[in-house]
Scaffold this motif. Structure first.
Motif, PDB file in Angstrom:
ATOM      1  N   GLY A  20       0.478  -0.766  -0.038  1.00 31.82           N
ATOM      2  CA  GLY A  20      -0.042   0.338   0.112  1.00 31.82           C
ATOM      3  C   GLY A  20       1.238   1.175  -0.514  1.00 31.82           C
ATOM      4  N   SER A  21       1.627   1.313   0.697  1.00 32.26           N
ATOM      5  CA  SER A  21       3.094   1.864   1.093  1.00 32.26           C
ATOM      6  C   SER A  21       3.445   2.440  -0.843  1.00 32.26           C
ATOM      7  N   MET A  22       3.856   1.286  -1.151  1.00 33.30           N
ATOM      8  CA  MET A  22       4.802   1.438  -2.080  1.00 33.30           C
ATOM      9  C   MET A  22       3.678   2.401  -3.373  1.00 33.30           C
ATOM     10  N   LEU A  23       2.499   1.704  -3.900  1.00 37.06           N
ATOM     11  CA  LEU A  23       1.092   1.987  -4.629  1.00 37.06           C
ATOM     12  C   LEU A  23       0.607   3.788  -3.880  1.00 37.06           C
ATOM     13  N   VAL A  24       0.586   4.377  -2.719  1.00 29.22           N
ATOM     14  CA  VAL A  24       0.851   5.302  -2.272  1.00 29.22           C
ATOM     15  C   VAL A  24       1.953   6.239  -2.682  1.00 29.22           C
ATOM     16  N   PHE A  25       3.517   6.429  -1.746  1.00 30.48           N
ATOM     17  CA  PHE A  25       4.117   7.118  -2.237  1.00 30.48           C
ATOM     18  C   PHE A  25       4.637   6.961  -3.975  1.00 30.48           C
ATOM     19  N   ILE A  26       4.716   6.264  -4.401  1.00 28.57           N
ATOM     20  CA  ILE A  26       5.495   6.298  -5.437  1.00 28.57           C
ATOM     21  C   ILE A  26       4.609   7.502  -6.607  1.00 28.57           C
ATOM     22  N   PRO A  27       3.671   7.236  -6.629  1.00 31.02           N
ATOM     23  CA  PRO A  27       2.901   7.937  -7.929  1.00 31.02           C
ATOM     24  C   PRO A  27       2.722   9.605  -7.559  1.00 31.02           C
ATOM     25  N   VAL A  28       3.162  10.121  -5.905  1.00 28.59           N
ATOM     26  CA  VAL A  28       2.594  11.129  -5.232  1.00 28.59           C
ATOM     27  C   VAL A  28       3.921  11.605  -5.681  1.00 28.59           C
ATOM     28  N   VAL A  29       5.071  10.933  -4.931  1.00 31.33           N
ATOM     29  CA  VAL A  29       6.411  11.962  -5.581  1.00 31.33           C
ATOM     30  C   VAL A  29       5.780  12.723  -7.106  1.00 31.33           C
ATOM     31  N   GLY A  30       5.549  11.790  -7.827  1.00 30.15           N
ATOM     32  CA  GLY A  30       5.479  12.603  -9.621  1.00 30.15           C
ATOM     33  C   GLY A  30       4.336  13.358  -9.241  1.00 30.15           C
ATOM     34  N   LEU A  81      13.970  11.673 -11.042  1.00 32.58           N
ATOM     35  CA  LEU A  81      13.117  10.940  -9.898  1.00 32.58           C
ATOM     36  C   LEU A  81      13.125   9.710  -9.772  1.00 32.58           C
ATOM     37  N   LEU A  82      13.487   9.288 -10.931  1.00 35.15           N
ATOM     38  CA  LEU A  82      13.221   7.609 -10.833  1.00 35.15           C
ATOM     39  C   LEU A  82      14.670   7.114 -10.444  1.00 35.15           C
ATOM     40  N   GLY A  83      15.223   7.870 -10.551  1.00 30.22           N
ATOM     41  CA  GLY A  83      16.801   7.393  -9.106  1.00 30.22           C
ATOM     42  C   GLY A  83      15.904   6.907  -8.156  1.00 30.22           C
ATOM     43  N   LEU A  84      15.207   8.859  -7.538  1.00 25.25           N
ATOM     44  CA  LEU A  84      15.151   8.731  -6.498  1.00 25.25           C
ATOM     45  C   LEU A  84      14.414   7.639  -5.541  1.00 25.25           C
ATOM     46  N   LEU A  85      13.200   7.680  -6.944  1.00 26.30           N
ATOM     47  CA  LEU A  85      12.385   6.480  -5.970  1.00 26.30           C
ATOM     48  C   LEU A  85      12.881   4.988  -6.594  1.00 26.30           C
ATOM     49  N   VAL A  86      13.702   4.153  -7.252  1.00 31.28           N
ATOM     50  CA  VAL A  86      14.568   3.127  -6.657  1.00 31.28           C
ATOM     51  C   VAL A  86      14.320   3.252  -5.158  1.00 31.28           C
ATOM     52  N   VAL A  87      14.959   4.114  -4.933  1.00 32.83           N
ATOM     53  CA  VAL A  87      16.352   3.860  -3.302  1.00 32.83           C
ATOM     54  C   VAL A  87      15.048   3.554  -2.444  1.00 32.83           C
ATOM     55  N   PRO A  88      14.235   4.133  -1.398  1.00 31.50           N
ATOM     56  CA  PRO A  88      13.124   3.492  -0.773  1.00 31.50           C
ATOM     57  C   PRO A  88      12.537   2.594  -0.863  1.00 31.50           C
ATOM     58  N   PHE A  89      12.125   2.063  -2.892  1.00 36.02           N
ATOM     59  CA  PHE A  89      11.743   0.947  -3.262  1.00 36.02           C
ATOM     60  C   PHE A  89      12.726  -0.513  -2.420  1.00 36.02           C
ATOM     61  N   VAL A  90      14.259  -0.097  -2.666  1.00 28.55           N
ATOM     62  CA  VAL A  90      15.282  -0.906  -2.586  1.00 28.55           C
ATOM     63  C   VAL A  90      14.996  -1.062  -1.273  1.00 28.55           C
ATOM     64  N   LEU A  91      14.954   0.250  -0.396  1.00 22.89           N
ATOM     65  CA  LEU A  91      14.828   0.116   0.755  1.00 22.89           C
ATOM     66  C   LEU A  91      13.811  -0.951   1.475  1.00 22.89           C
ATOM     67  N   MET A  92      12.862  -0.538   1.325  1.00 19.20           N
ATOM     68  CA  MET A  92      11.608  -0.980   1.504  1.00 19.20           C
ATOM     69  C   MET A  92      11.917  -2.361   1.571  1.00 19.20           C
TER      70      MET A  92
END
Ligand code: ATP
Ligand code: MG
Lengths: 377, 305
Positions: B233-243, B283-294
């Motif tokens: 759920g967090s991914m589904l919200v966080f990723i699109p909201v950043v952009g 932006l994409l680079g920034l989003l990959v980081v939290p994804f990998v961390l998660m």
């Protein structure tokens, strides 16, 4: 029949001074319009291995869940160790339960599952680890301690569930079909292990089962239930040999029934005239008025071949072999006696090819007056 | 005995494995990797007038020389001009706050639906999904009507006597939070519901039986077992909201600087495709980081548990 365990010192329920450890007092449980348990009273004593036996849906699990606090009675009271626990939530009861589905926590290892309940008590880390080791040792599952439940076989899960429910050293352990998910062989081994464990730890066990052999093997006493009510509470032997009513007689093992009425009462023996037209003699301890309609019940293995058949013989019948079921150790013979089916079990002392009885053969059978019981309801 | 991989079933198995693994990769290659490479190529070009509005990556010069032109100035600009950095940080911050808010509101809702009597579950889920039947844009516009100075909310609060002067919510960061949480809440609720509805209730009974009060049972059993749903759920919200672009554009004010909005401006306003592409890549680079961390966190939880 199952091998009885040595229970000679455990008949606390016969001691009139003993106070029950668990007292169930006129408890009812309704789900909507459905009565799962109805006005049920029962006393269970310390150190017992008590079994609730009954067919599916008769309210065994519901009764057990009320003892655990997972279900609250609609009426009646429950006392454990003299304390009224009727309204006490499950987490405050001195009781642990082993669930039918085991309910192991999938995100924890075996050791963590066992430690789970200990973390709720104020135990130090060292003490907890000690207790976990003790449980792993007790159930011989030490090598599984780091596994997750999904990596265990059914039998191993059962052991872990048992270890978890024993870890808090409860005074009363509730087991809902503890062996239900195991195959026959493992079941039989585990039955004895469970009883040994119970005697060693001195914990009172209440188990639910619908397997009568299991109940007979393990229990100090059995309560036979039907439709939310208790039909009889007694030792396995008494339940089998002296069923109190037709339901219990039919539920446990198989039994031949002859309907009739009392025609003569003399001392501890009754003479009963049955529909088959012959008098039958039976030992009886309760006074019964002449003319009372009764059912005479005889277990198939209590029948034997009759060598001196007489037309007016007591407890003697003559019939024709209709069917033979060969089970290896014994054979079951279905006889037709004047329009009624009678079952007889004989031990196969001879190889099958040399057996004396064959289909359509006429045979005479008899039984002793002490081998039959009189049922009035 | 022949080697196992030589018999026909094994070969068929291998083939099916190739198809099973190959198809998703093919899909990703065509619809994800290829567009990504194109964007990457644009990001290292220079803007120019014409069609397309950027310089090509390579060119054959008349002298037979292959000229490859890689322009990293866009990335330098994104790094040097603080407006972009601020926009990135602000976007991440908004996304983080909104994800947490969605989790705080969505978890109890998902839990309530999952534990409701069965005949209530479908209607309740329908209520969660219902807003999707109206266009997203229209729903965000509707919030303008609610939040503006003489809008519904202020009228209501004034009438109730809660406030004396109308609140200024529209065109502030608060309005963006409200709009984003409102719009993305279903994306939090649905995976959480899917997860929580599969939770075996006898596990909670077992926890209670072993001495856990309901709250502790929740912390020790329900929460860890719903972690996968929380992460999804967090991914589904966080990723699109950043952009996110529409909500900050419509509800946000001058101080709501978000990457999505900047990107839009560069692309459509300034017609600077390369800079917009560079922003997208960062932006994409920034989003990959939290994804990998998660993902790593999740794996660690699984291992340690
Ligand atoms: N939560 C519930 N809501 C409604 N009815 C219930 C509920 N729990 C049990 N019942 C009903 O109460 C009756 C007794 O159920 P119970 O689970 O005690 O049976 P059981 O003797 O344990 O049967 P089994 O041997 O199949 O486990 C059943 O008819 C069942 O349908
Ligand atoms: Mg049951």
């Amino acid at each position: 029949m199952p091998i009885a365990l040595d229970r000679r010192n455990l008949d606390t329920w016969q001691d009139p001074k003993a106070t029950p450890y668990v007292r169930i007092e006129r408890v009812s449980k309704r789900f909507g319009e459905h009565h799962a348990v109805e006005d049920l009273s029962l006393d269970i004593f310390k150190g017992e291995f008590f079994s609730l036996l009954g067919s599916s849906g008769c309210g065994k699990s519901t009764l057990l869940r009320m003892l655990a606090g997972l279900e609250y009675p609609t009426a009646g009271r429950i006392y454990i160790d003299g304390v009224d626990v009727t309204d006490v939530p499950p987490y405050s009861r001195p009781v642990n339960m082993m669930f039918q589905s085991y309910a192991l926590f999938p995100h924890m290892t075996v050791a963590q599952n066992i430690e789970f309940g200990l973390k709720q008590e104020r135990l130090g880390r060292g003490e907890r680890a000690e207790r976990v080791d003790e449980m792993l040792e007790l159930l011989r599952i030490a090598e599984l301690r780091r596994r997750k439940p999904e990596q265990l076989s059914g039998g191993q899960r059962q052991r872990v569930a048992l270890a978890r429910s024993l870890a808090k050293h409860p005074k009363l352990l509730l087991l809902d079909e503890p062996l239900g998910a195991l195959d026959k062989r493992l079941r039989e081994n585990t039955q004895f292990e469970l009883v040994n464990l119970q005697e060693r730890l001195g914990i009172t066990f209440i188990t639910v089962t619908h397997d009568q052999e299991e109940a007979m093997t393990m229990s100090t006493r059995i309560a036979v239930m039907d439709a939310g009510q208790i039909m009889q509470v007694d030792t396995p032997t008494a339940i089998y040999e002296y069923p109190s009513c037709r339901f219990v007689a039919e539920f446990i093992g198989s039994i031949n029934q002859f309907e009739g009425k009392v025609v003569e009462s003399d001392g501890d023996q009754l003479l009963i005239e049955t529909r088959l037209g012959r008098p039958m003699r039976v030992r009886n301890f309760h006074p019964l008025a002449l003319g009372t309609p009764v059912t005479l019940a005889v277990r198939p293995e209590k029948m034997r071949l009759c060598l001196d058949y007489r037309e007016d013989g007591v407890n003697q019948l003559r019939g024709v072999v209709e069917d033979i079921a060969y089970l290896g150790d014994v054979s079951i013979y279905r006889l037709r006696v004047e329009g009624q089916r009678v079952e007889m079990t004989l031990t196969n002392t001879q190889p099958r090819t040399e057996q004396v009885l064959t289909w359509d053969q006429e045979v005479a059978i008899e039984w002793s007056p002490t081998s039959a019981v009189v049922l009035t309801e | 005995m022949p080697a196992p991989q030589d018999n026909p079933p094994a070969r068929r198995q291998r083939l099916s494995r190739v198809v099973n693994i190959g198809l998703p990769y093919l899909w990703l290659g065509v619809f994800f990797l290829l567009p990504l490479l194109i964007v990457l190529q644009i990001s290292v070009a220079e803007p120019r007038l014409g069609q397309p509005p950027y310089t090509p990556l390579w060119e054959w010069l008349e002298s037979g020389v292959l000229q490859i032109q890689v322009n990293l100035q866009n990335f330098m600009l994104v790094w040097e001009d603080s407006i972009y950095l601020t926009a990135f940080l602000n976007s991440l911050w908004v996304a983080l706050v909104c994800t947490l808010l969605c989790l705080l509101i969505g978890y109890p809702m998902a839990y309530a639906i999952a534990t409701a009597p069965p005949r209530w579950r479908i209607p309740l889920l329908m209520l969660v999904i219902l807003p999707f039947w109206t266009s997203f844009l229209i729903r965000v516009y509707a919030w303008i009507g609610i939040l503006k100075t003489n809008g519904l909310l202020n009228h209501l609060l004034l009438a109730l006597g809660v406030i004396d002067t109308p609140l200024n919510i529209l065109h502030t960061q608060t309005a963006v939070y409200i709009g984003v949480v409102y719009s993305y809440l279903p994306f939090m609720i649905l995976p959480l519901y899917a997860n929580l509805s599969r939770l075996d209730p006898t596990l909670l009974e077992a926890a209670a039986d072993l001495g856990c009060r309901p709250l502790r049972a929740f912390v020790r059993v329900t929460l860890p077992l719903s972690l996968a749903g929380i992460v999804a759920g967090s991914m589904l919200v966080f990723i699109p909201v950043v952009g996110e672009f529409v909500i900050p554009d419509l509800l946000g004010g001058p101080e709501t600087l978000m990457v999505g909005k900047l990107l839009w401006t560069e692309f459509f306003g300034n017609k600077d495709w390369p800079l917009a592409a560079a922003l997208a890549i960062v932006l994409l680079g920034l989003l990959v980081v939290p994804f990998v961390l998660m993902q790593r966190l999740e794996r660690r939880m699984e291992d340690s548990a």
